[in-house]
Structures are given as C-alpha cells and as structure tokens.
Design a protein around this motif. Structure first.
Motif, PDB file in Angstrom:
ATOM      1  N   ALA A 230      -6.745  10.468  -7.641  1.00  0.00           N
ATOM      2  CA  ALA A 230      -7.049   9.074  -7.290  1.00  0.00           C
ATOM      3  C   ALA A 230      -7.032   8.209  -8.553  1.00  0.00           C
ATOM      4  O   ALA A 230      -6.512   7.086  -8.556  1.00  0.00           O
ATOM      5  CB  ALA A 230      -8.403   8.988  -6.599  1.00  0.00           C
ATOM      6  N   TYR A 231      -7.576   8.757  -9.626  1.00  0.00           N
ATOM      7  CA  TYR A 231      -7.606   8.024 -10.898  1.00  0.00           C
ATOM      8  C   TYR A 231      -6.174   7.807 -11.433  1.00  0.00           C
ATOM      9  O   TYR A 231      -5.820   6.709 -11.864  1.00  0.00           O
ATOM     10  CB  TYR A 231      -8.448   8.807 -11.904  1.00  0.00           C
ATOM     11  CG  TYR A 231      -8.419   8.254 -13.296  1.00  0.00           C
ATOM     12  CD1 TYR A 231      -9.191   7.160 -13.645  1.00  0.00           C
ATOM     13  CD2 TYR A 231      -7.607   8.830 -14.270  1.00  0.00           C
ATOM     14  CE1 TYR A 231      -9.159   6.647 -14.932  1.00  0.00           C
ATOM     15  CE2 TYR A 231      -7.566   8.330 -15.551  1.00  0.00           C
ATOM     16  CZ  TYR A 231      -8.345   7.235 -15.881  1.00  0.00           C
ATOM     17  OH  TYR A 231      -8.299   6.731 -17.151  1.00  0.00           O
TER      18      TYR A 231
ATOM     19  N   VAL B 189      -4.579   5.097  -9.528  1.00  0.00           N
ATOM     20  CA  VAL B 189      -5.045   3.772  -9.962  1.00  0.00           C
ATOM     21  C   VAL B 189      -4.231   3.314 -11.174  1.00  0.00           C
ATOM     22  O   VAL B 189      -3.742   2.173 -11.221  1.00  0.00           O
ATOM     23  CB  VAL B 189      -6.549   3.807 -10.323  1.00  0.00           C
ATOM     24  CG1 VAL B 189      -6.950   2.556 -11.077  1.00  0.00           C
ATOM     25  CG2 VAL B 189      -7.382   3.946  -9.071  1.00  0.00           C
TER      26      VAL B 189
ATOM     27  N   THR C 168      -5.659   4.061   6.223  1.00  0.00           N
ATOM     28  CA  THR C 168      -4.287   4.240   6.722  1.00  0.00           C
ATOM     29  C   THR C 168      -4.230   5.413   7.695  1.00  0.00           C
ATOM     30  O   THR C 168      -3.615   5.329   8.770  1.00  0.00           O
ATOM     31  CB  THR C 168      -3.319   4.482   5.538  1.00  0.00           C
ATOM     32  OG1 THR C 168      -3.544   3.486   4.557  1.00  0.00           O
ATOM     33  CG2 THR C 168      -1.866   4.445   5.977  1.00  0.00           C
ATOM     34  N   ALA C 169      -4.869   6.532   7.297  1.00  0.00           N
ATOM     35  CA  ALA C 169      -4.843   7.722   8.154  1.00  0.00           C
ATOM     36  C   ALA C 169      -5.527   7.427   9.502  1.00  0.00           C
ATOM     37  O   ALA C 169      -5.015   7.807  10.559  1.00  0.00           O
ATOM     38  CB  ALA C 169      -5.544   8.879   7.449  1.00  0.00           C
TER      39      ALA C 169
ATOM     40  N   THR D  15       0.839  -1.211   0.000  1.00  0.00           N
ATOM     41  CA  THR D  15       0.000   0.000   0.000  1.00  0.00           C
ATOM     42  C   THR D  15       0.867   1.251   0.000  1.00  0.00           C
ATOM     43  O   THR D  15       0.408   2.324  -0.391  1.00  0.00           O
ATOM     44  CB  THR D  15      -0.935   0.076   1.234  1.00  0.00           C
ATOM     45  OG1 THR D  15      -0.179  -0.246   2.383  1.00  0.00           O
ATOM     46  CG2 THR D  15      -2.108  -0.827   1.097  1.00  0.00           C
TER      47      THR D  15
ATOM     48  N   SER E 151      -5.874  -3.607   4.090  1.00  0.00           N
ATOM     49  CA  SER E 151      -5.063  -2.911   3.078  1.00  0.00           C
ATOM     50  C   SER E 151      -4.582  -3.882   2.009  1.00  0.00           C
ATOM     51  O   SER E 151      -4.560  -3.550   0.821  1.00  0.00           O
ATOM     52  CB  SER E 151      -3.852  -2.240   3.733  1.00  0.00           C
ATOM     53  OG  SER E 151      -4.279  -1.266   4.630  1.00  0.00           O
TER      54      SER E 151
ATOM     55  N   MET F  31       0.178   4.926  -2.090  1.00  0.00           N
ATOM     56  CA  MET F  31       0.115   6.106  -1.224  1.00  0.00           C
ATOM     57  C   MET F  31       1.189   7.131  -1.598  1.00  0.00           C
ATOM     58  O   MET F  31       0.927   8.325  -1.684  1.00  0.00           O
ATOM     59  CB  MET F  31       0.294   5.697   0.251  1.00  0.00           C
ATOM     60  CG  MET F  31      -0.833   4.889   0.849  1.00  0.00           C
ATOM     61  SD  MET F  31      -2.376   5.790   0.995  1.00  0.00           S
ATOM     62  CE  MET F  31      -3.242   5.195  -0.428  1.00  0.00           C
TER      63      MET F  31
ATOM     64  N   VAL G 250      -3.253   5.341  11.630  1.00  0.00           N
ATOM     65  CA  VAL G 250      -2.171   6.149  12.221  1.00  0.00           C
ATOM     66  C   VAL G 250      -2.717   6.949  13.401  1.00  0.00           C
ATOM     67  O   VAL G 250      -2.096   7.020  14.467  1.00  0.00           O
ATOM     68  CB  VAL G 250      -1.558   7.093  11.144  1.00  0.00           C
ATOM     69  CG1 VAL G 250      -0.636   8.125  11.775  1.00  0.00           C
ATOM     70  CG2 VAL G 250      -0.800   6.283  10.101  1.00  0.00           C
TER      71      VAL G 250
ATOM     72  N   VAL H  63      -8.869   3.694  -3.666  1.00  0.00           N
ATOM     73  CA  VAL H  63      -7.611   4.377  -3.312  1.00  0.00           C
ATOM     74  C   VAL H  63      -7.882   5.364  -2.181  1.00  0.00           C
ATOM     75  O   VAL H  63      -7.137   5.415  -1.187  1.00  0.00           O
ATOM     76  CB  VAL H  63      -7.011   5.122  -4.537  1.00  0.00           C
ATOM     77  CG1 VAL H  63      -5.935   6.103  -4.111  1.00  0.00           C
ATOM     78  CG2 VAL H  63      -6.435   4.129  -5.530  1.00  0.00           C
ATOM     79  N   VAL H  64      -8.971   6.130  -2.328  1.00  0.00           N
ATOM     80  CA  VAL H  64      -9.315   7.106  -1.282  1.00  0.00           C
ATOM     81  C   VAL H  64      -9.657   6.370   0.029  1.00  0.00           C
ATOM     82  O   VAL H  64      -9.251   6.794   1.112  1.00  0.00           O
ATOM     83  CB  VAL H  64     -10.493   8.002  -1.740  1.00  0.00           C
ATOM     84  CG1 VAL H  64     -10.885   8.988  -0.654  1.00  0.00           C
ATOM     85  CG2 VAL H  64     -10.119   8.754  -3.014  1.00  0.00           C
TER      86      VAL H  64
ATOM     87  N   VAL I 254      -5.349  -3.596  -1.958  1.00  0.00           N
ATOM     88  CA  VAL I 254      -4.334  -3.548  -3.031  1.00  0.00           C
ATOM     89  C   VAL I 254      -4.764  -4.451  -4.181  1.00  0.00           C
ATOM     90  O   VAL I 254      -4.736  -4.050  -5.357  1.00  0.00           O
ATOM     91  CB  VAL I 254      -2.940  -3.973  -2.508  1.00  0.00           C
ATOM     92  CG1 VAL I 254      -1.964  -4.175  -3.665  1.00  0.00           C
ATOM     93  CG2 VAL I 254      -2.374  -2.936  -1.560  1.00  0.00           C
TER      94      VAL I 254
ATOM     95  N   ALA J 156     -10.580   3.935  -8.056  1.00  0.00           N
ATOM     96  CA  ALA J 156     -10.147   5.247  -7.539  1.00  0.00           C
ATOM     97  C   ALA J 156     -10.794   5.506  -6.174  1.00  0.00           C
ATOM     98  O   ALA J 156     -10.146   6.048  -5.266  1.00  0.00           O
ATOM     99  CB  ALA J 156     -10.517   6.347  -8.525  1.00  0.00           C
TER     100      ALA J 156
ATOM    101  N   THR K 263      -8.430   3.468   0.954  1.00  0.00           N
ATOM    102  CA  THR K 263      -7.157   2.988   1.515  1.00  0.00           C
ATOM    103  C   THR K 263      -6.457   4.100   2.273  1.00  0.00           C
ATOM    104  O   THR K 263      -5.923   3.892   3.376  1.00  0.00           O
ATOM    105  CB  THR K 263      -6.224   2.480   0.390  1.00  0.00           C
ATOM    106  OG1 THR K 263      -6.950   1.576  -0.421  1.00  0.00           O
ATOM    107  CG2 THR K 263      -4.995   1.798   0.939  1.00  0.00           C
ATOM    108  N   LEU K 264      -6.477   5.292   1.679  1.00  0.00           N
ATOM    109  CA  LEU K 264      -5.868   6.451   2.342  1.00  0.00           C
ATOM    110  C   LEU K 264      -6.578   6.730   3.660  1.00  0.00           C
ATOM    111  O   LEU K 264      -5.926   6.955   4.699  1.00  0.00           O
ATOM    112  CB  LEU K 264      -5.958   7.666   1.406  1.00  0.00           C
ATOM    113  CG  LEU K 264      -5.518   9.003   1.983  1.00  0.00           C
ATOM    114  CD1 LEU K 264      -4.063   8.947   2.417  1.00  0.00           C
ATOM    115  CD2 LEU K 264      -5.708  10.109   0.962  1.00  0.00           C
TER     116      LEU K 264
END
Lengths: 428, 188
Positions: A268-269, A272, B54-55, A56, B75, A60, B58, B47-48, B79, B44, B50-51
C-alpha cells in the motif's frame, strides 16, 4: 513561435533537475499570473483533474503489480517461456520477448517488466552465447511493451486527458503490442539463424513444458481475468483493476502463502509513492494545460498548421517527430501530459481518430524509453547488469529501427489499432 | 531519470528502507519529515480503503445485482487524498521524477545550488497551490458548495486534502532550502 518558446523554457527548467511537476507548475504559474493576474483558478484546475474516478484504475493496477512481484508469483514466467520456445534457434531471445509480453499484461509498467524479466534473462542468455549487448537490447525493448499492452498506466492517463474510452484504448493496444512483440521475436529468430555462436536450450519434453506451465499458471491466468471483462464490455477499467487486486491478493496469500499483513502495508505504501509521483505530474500538467489554453496556444498552433497548409498525415508526422525528439530528454508521462492538451484541438479539427493517435503516441513513447540520453529502460538495464551505458545503447539500436517500422505500420494501416475496438462495439 | 532499481529486490523491507540518512538535517526538517511519513501512512490506509470500496462496488453490482451509486464519486475524492497526502513523502524520498542528466553530473557548490533551486521551485509551486487551495476551500465553505453526485458532500472536505498536501510539500521544500543554506554538510 510562442509554442516553441514556451516548450524551450519548460525544457530548460526541467534540465536544471527540478521535479517535472514543479517545472510544469512554475511555467503555468508565470503564464497564468501574467495573463489573468490571479492564481485563483490553479487549485480548482488541479482538483478537477485529480477528482476523477477513472484515475483509481492506476493505483489499483500499481497495487496489483506490486502484490504479484512482492509475492514472487511472476518469478516463474521466464522459465515457462524458456521451456516452450528456448530450444528453437534464437529461442532464448523469443522466450525473453514472450515473458516480457505476458509480464507487461500483468504489470502495466515498462520499468517493472525490464527489471523483473531482465534479472532472470540476462545471465541465462549470456550463458548460451549471446553477446551482452544482445541481451540488453532485447530486454530493454521487450520491457517497453508494458506501456502498449494493456493494462497500461500511460494509456489510462492519455484516456483521461483526451477524454477517450480507456476500454477502447486497451483493446486498441493489443494488436500493435503483439505486432511489436512479433517483430522483436522475428529479429531474435533471425539472429539465431545467422549467428552460429548462439546456442539453444535442450527440449525438456511435453511433460517438462507442462510442469513449467503449471508453475506459472497463476501469472498466466492474470491477463484474461483482468482484461477479459474489459474486452467483453462487462467491467470498467477501475473495476477490472479492483478484481485484479483481489486475484493477486488471493494468489499471493492463499496459493503462494508468502504475502502477509506486513507485505500488504508495504505494498500500500509503495502504491502511494507510485501514485503520488505520477499524479503530481498530472496536477502540474493540468496547470500547464490550463495556462496554455488561457493564452490560446492550441488555437495558435492550429492557425500555424493551417497557414503552413499541412494535411492531417503531415501534421501527425510532424507531431510524431517532435515527440520522438522530446522522448530523448523527457519522461513518458510528462510527454503525454504536455503535448496532448496542445495538439488535441488540431487533431480534432483534422478529424483524426483519437484512439489511433493514442496508440501511435504509445509506440513513440516506447521509443522514448530506449533512446539516449534519457531512456528509462536503458538505466534499468545498466542498473541490473552493471553494464556500460554505451553497450546497452548499442544493443537497443536494432530495436529502435524495429519500433520505427512498427510505428510506420500503425501509421499507414489504421485498422491495426482500430479493428479490435470496432469489433468489440466501442464505436471508434 | 530517478528510480529505485532495487525497489523490487527489497522483499519484506520496511517503509523507511530508502530513507536517506538525515543526520545533517535541522529539527524543523526532521519534524516535517515525520509529518510527511504520517501523511503517507494515512494515504496508504486510503489505498486499502479504495480497494475495499471498489471490491464492494463490484460485489454489489455483479453478484447482488444492486449497484452502488456513490462509489465513483467517493473514489474521485480518494484519489485526491491519496495523491496529496503522499506527495511530501515522495519528495522526502527524492522520488519525484526529474530530468537529471545535467544535475547528476554537478558536484560541490553547483550541486548545492541546483538542489536549492529544485527545492525552491517545489516550495513556490506548492505555496501557490496552497494559497489558491485556501481560497477555494474558503469559498466552498462560505457559499456552501456541495458535490454534484449522489454523495452531495460539502466540497471543502475533499478540497482540504489539496490544502494539507500542498502545505506539507511547501513546508518540506522550504525546510530543505533552509538546511542547504544554514547547515554545513559534506559536499557530494
């Protein structure tokens, strides 16, 4: 012999222009079906490789870099470096290297580094008497620092494949990365002293420097924010990358105020696309690694090495030479993922430190980025400067020599890579 | 090597900014393209997510001193989903990394043949991955395999992303092969 044959078939397939993941996958499928008579293990192999929380960190870090670039936070880096050192002899070259080094520590991408710094540095350097080939060389080479100076996507992938610590690799890349930057900067200074036609900028005074630094302070703070925690052993790489993303989003949307919801969606795209592109190669390499293990290729390689009576250093020299040649034709990620599973057992047999080997590999891959006929950074420079490829290649040749010197130094003096991780208590 | 040198200059551009014109594509290809775009948008969003995960992890670990135990496992699954749902879109945009020193010089029929071969190879590899993934998902469902972390999630769920992604990739590559054979296009 089988190793060479399989590598030759793979390279022949890749030269037909098929995606690298497909070339790796196709070779692996043929080997797996021929030896196991079944494809049932293929999905499990790919899933096991991709289902890894350590990975990940790559999307990131990619997200973080996209935010920083899209919100133009990094645009002032070159001006700041120029204000600091541009007035010295050869200072514009040094400023370019300096900006590349800091940008590399933000983006972790060689291509993004060459692309972003190149757009500002090329016209500026040429205005001050630098030959086009000089400017192309320093930017193409400076850009390569992106894969050695942490955070680095290739270092993370190597860590995952070799099962070594990402934190230790990140710290290990720091001194060799700075050393390479210093070698490039020394060459620029030497150019400044020996070539009278090169001019330097006018010293803008301490106040001017302070102003330039203030403008780029948010970019300059990024490396300590992201990497500080990893170096002190507080954060994992994924956590550091998450913090980096939050920092980048904060700076882009609150400080610079030019990063909105639309940019978030596009970032984000983009992330990806970058992630899928990279990790599909990882998936293909997982199939390939599994296939070559089934036919005992790494063991055969070890037996060959033993039969030839090679010692650890000779073996590494041979491997480095093969990677250098592969680097002329293949993309860096593919080289890591193809060669590492094959040579890993032999490296372990020889008791070679895998962190040290990882750094040697990265320096060699930096070379791959600027050695023709296929060198990603050569094409980046060609693209942004609309320059003939021959002129770009002429410009990078001195830097190829400098990188070979750097590679030899890390090869001869292991502590250059291992001293910092040992100091940080990584037990390497 | 393929890369989009203008990528970072398209500030504020749209998702479809690098999409090649597809006037000469069949309806089948256009339909699969639409699915690829939809999958990439889902990716996409992941992805947000996952962020965010993670945040949050933390924050819980370092601010509240109460670490979450399941975030690493989630996570890993994310992936897999991000990669597989984005793979077809990368193919649609022609951005899968390839060594094109020979193929970019080819023109006319040779170029068409290389394009066909390239898409065929993707179709074969993703087809095999789909078939193998199908077996893995069916096995996990039948036996009732669960992940070995704190989530203890049914493993067929994350494995299914492998199936969806490989299936989409195979469909798109096959559609492109068919277009190359069946449709007349101006030669490059």
């Amino acid at each position: 012999m089988t190793t060479l044959l399989i590598l030759a078939i793979l390279i022949a397939l890749l030269l037909t222009g098929m995606p690298i993941f497909a070339g790796l996958g196709l070779t692996a499928i043929v080997i797996t079906v021929a030896s196991e008579g079944s494809i049932s293990s293929i999905a499990d192999t790919v899933f096991a490789k991709l289902d890894n929380a350590l990975l990940t960190a790559i999307p990131m870090f990619a997200f973080m870099a996209h935010v920083m670039i899209r919100s133009k936070v990094v645009d002032d880096l070159y001006d700041a470096a120029n204000a600091l050192v541009g007035h010295f002899k050869g200072g514009l070259g040094v400023a370019t290297v300096l900006a590349c080094t800091v940008f590399a520590a933000i983006s972790g991408s060689s291509v993004a580094t060459a692309l972003t710094i190149g757009s500002s540095a090329i016209p500026q350097m040429q205005r001050f008497g630098y030959r086009p080939s000089d400017t192309y060389g320093v930017i193409a080479a400076g850009g390569t620092l992106g894969i050695l100076i942490p955070p680095s996507g290739p270092l993370i992938l190597y860590a995952v494949v070799s099962e070594t610590s990402i934190g230790a690799l990140f710290i290990a890349g720091l001194i060799p990365g700075i050393m390479m930057a210093m070698l490039f900067a020394s060459y620029s200074i030497a150019q400044g002293y020996f070539r009278s036609e090169l001019r330097q900028t006018v010293w803008i005074g301490l106040a001017g420097c302070g102003h330039a630094m203030r403008k780029s302070i948010w970019s300059l703070l990024m490396p300590p924010v992201v990497l500080g925690g990893i170096y002190m052993g507080i954060f994992t790489a994924s956590e550091a990358a998450g913090i980096g993303c939050i920092y980048a989003l904060f700076v882009g949307s609150v400080i610079y105020r030019n990063f909105g919801i639309k940019d978030l969606a596009q970032t984000a795209y983009d992330t990806v696309c970058t992630t899928a592109m990279l990790f599909m190669i990882l998936g293909g390499a997982a199939m390939f690694g599994h296939a070559v293990t089934i036919i005992r290729l790494p063991i055969e390689l070890m037996e060959t090495v033993t039969a030839l009576g090679l010692g650890p250093m000779q073996f590494i020299l041979v491997v480095m030479f093969v990677i250098f040649i592969l680097g002329m034709f293949l993309e860096t990620i593919a080289i890591i993922l193809i060669t590492t599973p094959i040579v890993l057992p032999a490296l372990m047999q020889f008791d070679v430190n895998l962190i040290w080997y990882g750094i040697l590999l990265m320096i060699n891959l930096e070379l791959a980025l600027i050695t023709p006929p296929v060198g990603m950074n050569l094409f980046v420079i060609k693209g942004i400067a609309n320059a003939p490829l021959a002129e770009v290649i002429r410009g990078v040749l001195p830097y190829v020599v400098l990188m070979l010197i750097g590679l030899a130094l890390v090869l001869l003096f292991e502590p250059l890579a291992l001293w910092l991780p040992q100091l940080a208590g990584f037990g390497v | 090597m393929k890369f989009d040198e203008n990528k970072y200059e398209h500030q504020g551009g749209g998702v479809f900014e690098t999409t090649p014109p597809d006037g000469s594509r069949s309806w089948f290809t256009k339909g699969v393209n639409f699915l690829a775009i939809t999958a990439s948008i889902t990716s996409a969003l992941l992805v947000v997510l996952t962020l965010g995960v993670t945040a949050f992890s933390v924050f819980r670990r370092y601010v509240l001193g109460n670490p979450l135990t399941w975030t690493d496992e989630l996570s890993g699954f994310l992936v897999v989903a991000i990669v597989m749902l984005g793979a077809a879109e990368v193919l649609r945009r022609g951005e899968h990394v390839s060594v094109d020193i020979l193929s970019e010089r080819a023109t006319g029929r040779k170029r068409k043949l290389l394009d066909f071969w390239s898409n065929l190879s993707v179709a074969i590899v993703s087809g095999v991955l789909f078939a193998s993934g199908w077996n893995a998902v069916m096995f996990s469902r039948r036996i009732g395999v669960y992940s070995d972390g704190y989530l203890e999630a049914p493993l067929w769920i994350p494995q299914a992303f492998l199936l969806v992604g490989a299936g989409l990739l195979c469909l798109l590559a096959t559609a492109r092969c068919l277009d190359l054979v069946l449709l007349r296009r101006p030669e490059k």
